[in-house]
Design a protein around this motif. Structure first.
Motif, PDB file in Angstrom:
ATOM      1  N   LEU B  21      28.452  60.024  52.280  1.00  0.00           N
ATOM      2  CA  LEU B  21      27.168  60.227  51.220  1.00  0.00           C
ATOM      3  C   LEU B  21      27.739  58.980  50.530  1.00  0.00           C
ATOM      4  CD1 LEU B  21      26.633  64.252  51.276  1.00  0.00           C
ATOM      5  CD2 LEU B  21      25.834  62.309  53.078  1.00  0.00           C
ATOM      6  N   GLY B  22      26.749  58.216  50.304  1.00  0.00           N
ATOM      7  CA  GLY B  22      26.343  57.632  49.145  1.00  0.00           C
ATOM      8  C   GLY B  22      27.041  56.528  49.735  1.00  0.00           C
ATOM      9  N   LEU B 173      36.734  53.423  46.439  1.00  0.00           N
ATOM     10  CA  LEU B 173      35.358  54.408  47.258  1.00  0.00           C
ATOM     11  C   LEU B 173      35.020  55.090  45.830  1.00  0.00           C
ATOM     12  CD1 LEU B 173      37.063  56.549  49.802  1.00  0.00           C
ATOM     13  CD2 LEU B 173      35.234  54.990  50.065  1.00  0.00           C
ATOM     14  N   GLY B 174      35.325  55.336  44.876  1.00  0.00           N
ATOM     15  CA  GLY B 174      34.586  55.359  43.769  1.00  0.00           C
ATOM     16  C   GLY B 174      34.143  57.338  43.522  1.00  0.00           C
ATOM     17  N   TYR B 175      33.877  57.209  42.082  1.00  0.00           N
ATOM     18  CA  TYR B 175      33.113  58.168  42.466  1.00  0.00           C
ATOM     19  C   TYR B 175      31.375  58.689  42.903  1.00  0.00           C
ATOM     20  CZ  TYR B 175      36.102  60.221  39.037  1.00  0.00           C
ATOM     21  OH  TYR B 175      37.387  60.173  38.446  1.00  0.00           O
ATOM     22  N   ALA B 180      23.609  61.526  45.857  1.00  0.00           N
ATOM     23  CA  ALA B 180      24.618  62.033  46.782  1.00  0.00           C
ATOM     24  C   ALA B 180      25.960  62.851  46.499  1.00  0.00           C
ATOM     25  CB  ALA B 180      25.725  60.003  47.268  1.00  0.00           C
ATOM     26  N   GLU B 181      26.760  62.976  45.202  1.00  0.00           N
ATOM     27  CA  GLU B 181      26.670  64.480  44.546  1.00  0.00           C
ATOM     28  C   GLU B 181      26.488  65.260  44.296  1.00  0.00           C
ATOM     29  OE1 GLU B 181      29.663  62.500  41.775  1.00  0.00           O
ATOM     30  OE2 GLU B 181      31.087  64.529  42.013  1.00  0.00           O
ATOM     31  N   LEU B 184      26.405  66.169  48.146  1.00  0.00           N
ATOM     32  CA  LEU B 184      27.949  66.999  48.428  1.00  0.00           C
ATOM     33  C   LEU B 184      27.822  67.940  48.087  1.00  0.00           C
ATOM     34  CD1 LEU B 184      30.454  65.210  49.578  1.00  0.00           C
ATOM     35  CD2 LEU B 184      30.710  65.262  47.422  1.00  0.00           C
ATOM     36  N   LEU B 185      27.169  68.338  46.842  1.00  0.00           N
ATOM     37  CA  LEU B 185      27.585  69.583  45.933  1.00  0.00           C
ATOM     38  C   LEU B 185      27.111  70.935  47.199  1.00  0.00           C
ATOM     39  CD1 LEU B 185      27.548  68.596  42.584  1.00  0.00           C
ATOM     40  CD2 LEU B 185      29.681  69.416  43.995  1.00  0.00           C
ATOM     41  N   GLN B 186      25.673  70.352  47.223  1.00  0.00           N
ATOM     42  CA  GLN B 186      25.110  71.502  48.427  1.00  0.00           C
ATOM     43  C   GLN B 186      25.248  72.201  49.450  1.00  0.00           C
ATOM     44  OE1 GLN B 186      21.134  69.551  47.658  1.00  0.00           O
ATOM     45  NE2 GLN B 186      21.081  70.636  45.653  1.00  0.00           N
ATOM     46  N   SER B 187      25.786  70.474  50.229  1.00  0.00           N
ATOM     47  CA  SER B 187      25.907  70.926  51.384  1.00  0.00           C
ATOM     48  C   SER B 187      27.164  71.330  51.232  1.00  0.00           C
ATOM     49  CB  SER B 187      25.710  69.800  52.620  1.00  0.00           C
ATOM     50  OG  SER B 187      26.517  68.525  51.946  1.00  0.00           O
ATOM     51  N   GLN B 188      27.265  72.062  53.448  1.00  0.00           N
ATOM     52  CA  GLN B 188      28.892  72.733  53.670  1.00  0.00           C
ATOM     53  C   GLN B 188      29.801  72.189  54.001  1.00  0.00           C
ATOM     54  OE1 GLN B 188      27.331  72.234  58.259  1.00  0.00           O
ATOM     55  NE2 GLN B 188      29.139  73.383  58.120  1.00  0.00           N
TER      56      GLN B 188
END
Lengths: 661, 308
Positions: B21-22, B173-175, B180-181, B184-188
């Motif tokens: 993501l992102g 890549l970096g944070y 996006a994060e 990321l935290l919400q999805s599977q």
């Protein structure tokens, strides 16, 4: 710029069978043709002067309305008719004017029927040739300037065909630039092309119309001449010019009288004059305009010998060759010289000849005024003429029979030729040798370059009387009646009621006169530098640069070498120019950046077109479309070779016309 | 470029963006590296999705995938393969190592000893390996994604300059961004998503893309520009050595690939400028401390060179 012309790619592409002129291209071509034809049409038969503009107008109509193309079946009879017309008008096709007439008609027809690129180029070539023809009759500075303008237009119309995208100003600019490129070559060929002492061939001449004084004088001859403002000759004095009263320029001397007109006598010629020059000396250089005869206007009395000049028994100074072109002479005159002290008896008897009959009243008057000595007779006749109440006028009534009587007793109105003629008649009737001298009296010193200009309006006639012990003495009867004619010129002598005076002679137009003085200086320089550059002048110049030993063939070799060297230099300059990294696209792009710099949006040196476009779109959202389009086109043209010249032209046009207001 | 290729590129990028993501720019850079036939070096701290990116690319492109975790005791044979004596035939048979895959992920390459590193890097360059006098070609395409922890971490063997040159691009890549994060935290879990990924282009399409990259138009002016960039790194006293000719070729190849991904048939200076930090970043070393220049130094270098 040159490489665009060198790439005839576009021309070749347009050579396809049919090429429709765009309006602006057609307008250029028509303007060039019209300006080329205009000076010619004045001297052509009237039907040509009407036909050519009509054909051009027809072409213009076709251009604007796209219709009325001439049918092929019409063109051939039209061309044939024109050719036959020229044949009928001139009787032949040879010579300057018939040839030019034919070309003028053909140019108009060619333009009318032009269907493809080849036709148009033929028309352009015809234009250039006709412009060359300007100089057949007239090599003056104004004509040269006119020719230059038409050449600029013609080259411009050629450019319009090659590069339809260019704007008017660019076409003109490029045309001028091209002509400037040609200048060095022109100079080299002008200076070095061998001038011959005698021309190899003569210019075919249609008529060498005699201008100025001729070898006969009838009443009206000089007054007619006085209305002409044309320059007869120029004189450049070394030292101060003589005062107006001494400016008698001696021309043809008339001895034979038939009752109405005077003619020159046959003249044996010699290289040395018949007198011994004495007294004060006046040095001057004459530049005589062509008059197609051999007489030269000189101050009394020049010393000999002079190159290319001979002297007659009646003290005329004559050129060996007719003055078919402008010629220069150097004279030293001695005004105090006494001439004809021991004149031979035959000449004196000739100078007493009169028709057997006619003018009885004048003869009677002469008998009445006859004194004991010739001097006495002379003074009595002069006194009588002074007191008889004559009026000096440009338009005297003319009378065919006994014209002297009519003038002396009935009209008492006359111009210089009447006075001189009547005076000589009276003197001869009284048995005193006398004759008419025609020439010029006066001249205006241009205050700017100190050159004296003598015009046809200064033409004059006076008399010469032979007196024992004094020889031939100048007597000007006009001076008795109108002394101002001698001191102030024609304008001063004529009363203001005479409406016919040339405009330059009228006192209220002094500013015009001043303007003319200035123009005269320029025209004189033109004559001096260009038109009188002949064999002798070329020799002088070559001597200065150490080439005077060269014969014509070697001179041509030198000329060609210099020309080739020039060409190589220009090629090198061009090659360097072509190597210049900045091509048309770069210049357009730099202009674009400059335009945006005015809005504080200059392109950074390392900024590519897309980045620039994005930044511009953010800063000027109103113009985002236009600016983005320009950037995208530039990116494509610059980084996706090959780029077509047309596209580059279009882009630079878009950038030039970009307005961010 | 045929429209079908164009849509393949878009599909690839879209699909990969679902997983990582992102990071669309990085995905595009990785793809550019792949279609320019280069190897990719991803440098970052652990846990930023390096492995996921490599894995996702392999699945989307339908490539055989092998992951090699580099450690300090990894030996060259562990990568290349070993010859094993076969009792039945009484001969040695070569058993290929994990390098025989179309996409090899070399994880934490700087944890291995230089000997092991160079074994991989030689394979990358030659696209073949030599074992027991036998020369064996590697699969085609052959694409290595190496990840490395920033070299200041303890227990690492930094890659020598000569070997860094073999990586066409280096990316960080970096944070992820905040949005996006959060997503990321919400999805599977990413692993589950990867399992469900299907190839979006066939192998021969990928080779078409690689060929198309080579046909991208490069104007003479652009070559001048690339040369000017190479030259300035060589003249600049801030760097130990300038960019090699191989780096120059790499820069052009990368710019070609990038212009293709951007949907053009010709390369613009912007393409070169975009790729330059990724091509030059790992190849240049500062005179002052021997480290790679930071992004700001590279972009100021770019700003100084006017477009010809």
């Amino acid at each position: 710029m040159i490489h665009r012309l060198l790439s005839f790619r576009l021309l070749a592409r347009h050579s396809s069978p049919n090429y429709t002129l765009r309006r602006d291209q057609g307008a250029w071509l028509l303007a060039a043709a019209a300006l080329t034809l205009a000076p010619h049409l004045l001297g052509m038969p009237p039907w040509v002067a009407i036909l050519c503009p009509v054909l051009l107008a027809w072409r213009g109509w076709r251009l604007w309305h796209g219709q009325l193309a001439p049918a092929r079946w019409l063109l051939i009879p039209l061309a044939l008719a024109a050719v036959i017309g020229v044949r009928i008008s001139h009787g032949h096709f040879f010579g300057k004017v018939p040839g030019l007439t034919l070309l003028a008609v053909l140019l108009s027809l060619k333009l009318l029927e032009s269907r493809n690129m080849r036709d148009i180029r033929v028309a352009v070539l015809l234009c250039l040739f006709l412009q060359f023809g300007f100089f057949f009759n007239n090599q003056s500075l104004p004509m040269t300037l006119l020719a230059l303008v038409t050449i600029v237009l013609t080259i411009g119309s050629l450019l319009a065909l090659i590069d339809p995208a260019a704007k008017t100003r660019e076409r003109l600019g490029m045309s001028v630039q091209l002509i400037i490129h040609g200048l060095p070559f022109m100079l080299v060929f002008f200076v070095l092309f061998p001038r011959l002492a005698m021309p190899l061939w003569g210019m075919p001449s249609d008529n060498s119309a005699i201008t100025g004084l001729s070898d006969s004088m009838a009443p009206g001859t000089i007054s007619e001449l006085s209305l002409s403002d044309e320059i007869a000759f120029r004189a450049e004095f070394i030292g101060p010019p003589p005062p107006p009263i001494a400016r008698y320029w001696r021309g043809p001397v008339m001895n034979d009288f038939d009752g109405r007109s005077w003619r020159i006598a046959p003249r044996p010629l010699r290289n040395q004059p018949l007198y011994t020059p004495t007294g004060v000396r006046v040095d001057y250089q004459l530049t005589v305009e062509p008059h197609y005869q051999i007489w030269l206007p000189v101050l009394d009395f020049p010393a000999g010998p002079v190159d290319n000049v001979r002297f007659s028994h009646d003290f005329q100074t004559l050129s060996r060759t007719p003055l078919n072109g402008r010629m220069q002479f150097r004279f030293s005159s001695y005004p105090e010289t006494m001439v004809g002290l021991d004149e031979n008896a035959w000449i004196l008897s000739q100078a007493r000849q009169l028709p057997r009959t006619g003018n009885p009243r004048a003869r009677a008057l002469a008998a009445e005024l006859r004194g004991e000595t010739p001097e006495q007779t002379l003074s009595q006749i002069l006194v009588w003429m002074r007191d008889a109440g004559f009026t000096y006028t440009l338009q005297p009534p003319l009378f065919d029979v006994d014209s002297v009587d009519f003038f002396l007793f009935d009209a008492r109105l006359g111009f210089c030729e009447h006075f001189a003629s009547a005076f000589v008649f009276l003197m001869r009737s009284a048995g005193i040798p006398a004759r008419i001298v025609t020439g010029y009296q006066g001249g205006t010193v241009n205050p700017i370059n100190q050159i004296m200009v003598v015009r046809q309006s200064d033409a004059h006639a006076w008399a010469e009387v032979w007196l024992e012990g004094r020889g031939w003495v100048r007597v000007d009867p006009t001076a008795l009646v109108a002394p101002l004619r001698i001191t102030d010129g024609l304008a001063g002598a004529l009363s203001s009621s005479e409406g016919e005076l040339p405009i330059f002679l009228r006192p209220e137009f002094f500013w015009l006169r001043d303007l003319r003085f200035r123009w005269e200086v320029i025209a004189n320089e033109w004559n001096r530098m260009v038109l009188t550059y002949n064999y002798a002048r070329q020799r002088d110049l070559l001597e200065d640069i150490g080439l005077d030993t060269l014969e014509p063939p070697s001179l041509i070799a030198v000329m060609i070498t210099v020309g080739v060297l020039l060409f190589i230099i220009m090629l090198l300059v061009w090659a360097r120019h072509a190597r210049d990294e900045r091509d048309a696209l770069d210049r357009a792009w730099a202009l674009f950046s400059n335009k945006l710099a005015r809005h504080g949006l200059a392109r950074a040196p390392a900024e590519g077109p897309l980045d620039f476009s994005r930044r511009l779109a953010a800063a000027l959202p109103a113009h985002a479309g236009t600016l983005g389009d320009i950037c995208a086109r530039y990116a494509r043209l610059r980084y996706r070779p090959p780029a077509s010249n047309d596209d580059i032209q279009e882009l630079s046009h878009a950038i030039r016309t970009l307005d961010l207001k | 470029m045929p429209p079908s290729l164009r849509s393949h590129i878009d599909d690839l990028i879209d699909a990969a963006s679902q997983i990582i993501l992102g990071k669309q720019d990085e995905i595009k850079l990785a793809l550019a590296c792949l279609i320019a036939r280069g190897h990719l070096l991803i440098e970052d701290v652990p846990g930023t999705g390096k492995t996921t990116l490599a894995h996702a690319l392999a699945r989307l492109l339908g490539l055989q995938f092998q992951r090699i975790q580099f450690t300090s005791d990894l030996l060259p044979a562990d990568i290349l393969g070993v010859s094993v004596f076969e009792r039945e035939t009484s001969t040695f048979r070569f058993r290929p190592g994990p390098v025989f895959a179309q996409l090899v992920l070399a994880d934490e390459i700087n944890r291995a000893t230089p000997k092991t590193q160079s074994a991989l890097l030689e394979a990358m360059e030659e696209r073949q390996i030599t074992a027991d006098g036998q020369t064996l070609p590697l699969p085609e395409p052959f694409f290595v994604i190496a990840t490395q922890n920033p070299s200041y971490q303890i227990g690492t063997f930094p890659l020598p300059e000569s070997q860094l040159d073999r990586f066409l691009l280096r990316i960080h890549l970096g944070y992820p961004e905040r949005a996006a994060e959060l997503e990321l935290l919400q999805s599977q879990s990413r692993r589950d998503l990867l399992e469900n990924l299907h190839p979006v282009i066939a192998l021969d399409r990928l080779q078409d893309l690689q060929r198309a990259v080579q046909e991208q138009i490069v104007a003479g002016r652009l070559i001048d520009y690339v040369y000017a960039l190479l030259d300035v790194t060589r003249q600049n006293a801030d760097f130990v050595t300038g960019l090699s000719p191989r780096a120059g070729l790499g820069l052009l190849a990368a710019a070609r690939a990038w212009s293709l991904i951007e949907g053009r048939d010709h390369v613009l200076p912007e393409d070169v400028q975009h790729m330059f930090p990724h091509v030059a970043g790992h190849r240049l070393h500062r005179t002052s401390d021997g480290r790679n220049p930071v992004a700001e130094e590279l972009s100021s270098l770019l700003r100084d060179i006017a477009l010809p």
